[in-house]
Design an enzyme around this catalytic site. Structure first.
Site, PDB file in Angstrom:
ATOM      1  N   HIS A  27       0.838  -1.209   0.000  1.00  9.94           N
ATOM      2  CA  HIS A  27       0.000   0.000   0.000  1.00  9.94           C
ATOM      3  C   HIS A  27       0.869   1.254   0.000  1.00  9.94           C
ATOM      4  O   HIS A  27       0.690   2.159  -0.834  1.00  9.94           O
ATOM      5  CB  HIS A  27      -0.893  -0.031   1.247  1.00  9.94           C
ATOM      6  N   GLU A  28       1.825   1.319   0.923  1.00 11.95           N
ATOM      7  CA  GLU A  28       2.675   2.508   1.036  1.00 11.95           C
ATOM      8  C   GLU A  28       3.636   2.633  -0.142  1.00 11.95           C
ATOM      9  O   GLU A  28       3.907   3.745  -0.620  1.00 11.95           O
ATOM     10  CB  GLU A  28       3.453   2.470   2.353  1.00 11.95           C
ATOM     11  N   HIS A  31       1.865   4.256  -2.992  1.00  9.19           N
ATOM     12  CA  HIS A  31       1.777   5.705  -2.782  1.00  9.19           C
ATOM     13  C   HIS A  31       3.077   6.377  -3.237  1.00  9.19           C
ATOM     14  O   HIS A  31       3.055   7.379  -3.960  1.00  9.19           O
ATOM     15  CB  HIS A  31       1.563   6.018  -1.294  1.00  9.19           C
TER      16      HIS A  31
END
Length: 209
Positions: A27-28, A31
């Protein structure tokens, strides 16, 4: 507390821990990658183009995950460096989109495992991976300050939300408490989505036989 699982079922504890850590780190990472592709190198310059949990989550988040089952990550983004009208929303949406993709992948693997009659524990962990990633996608899309959904909303209603800055500060903790109070509902919703998708895959497989 989640740490109790370590003593009751170590295999389950470490399996779930691994799945959550990988899911949060992906997820990170997405980003950071989206921000880099859209012109902001802040996260990349600080070493966030990695799946290293100590970088993406940090020791406090990892400890909280081990003891309480709660985890988070944080990617530094400078909106001033981003290119394009929708860039901020795209960066914010990239994390939940990654979790959605992982949920679909885990679901497909879980169904394939069920068809192939793999080890029941492995099948359960694949199903857990599908649900937890759907939870992460749904949770992060909530329009709550500090979550991706809020940043997406702020991209298109920037003026109105700027005027509500003091309101946001005053109600942030209350909103977060409400979210965690409703977490079981989010988990149940994620389970319904995953189960129905898996059933659809099984019907498609049955139709192809």
């Amino acid at each position: 507390m989640f740490i109790k699982t370590l003593f009751n079922d170590p295999r389950l504890f470490f399996s779930q821990l691994l799945i959550v850590v990988v899911s949060v780190c992906v997820h990170e990472y997405c980003h950071a990658l989206a921000a880099y592709k859209l012109g902001d190198t802040t996260a990349a310059d600080r070493g966030h183009l990695t799946l290293n949990p100590f970088k993406q989550m940090g020791i406090v988040s990892l400890l909280m995950l081990c003891f309480l089952g709660i985890a988070w990550g944080q990617i530094p983004v400078d909106p001033a460096n981003l290119r394009g009208k929708h860039s901020r929303a795209l960066v914010s949406a990239s994390g939940p989109a990654a979790n959605l993709a992982l949920s679909l992948l885990f679901s497909i693997l879980a169904v394939a495992g069920a068809i192939g009659e793999i080890n029941p524990f492995a099948g359960n962990m694949l199903f857990f991976g599908a649900i937890i990633n759907m939870v992460l996608a749904l949770f992060n899309l909530l329009p709550i300050p500090g979550l991706d959904g809020w940043n997406i909303l702020r991209t298109y209603w920037r003026k109105d939300l700027a005027n509500a800055a003091e309101w946001v500060k005053g109600t942030f903790l209350v909103l977060i408490m409400l979210v965690f109070t409703c977490f079981d509902y989010i988990y149940d919703a994620a389970g319904v989505i995953v189960i129905n998708f898996c059933r659809l895959l099984l019907r498609v497989y049955g139709g192809l036989k």
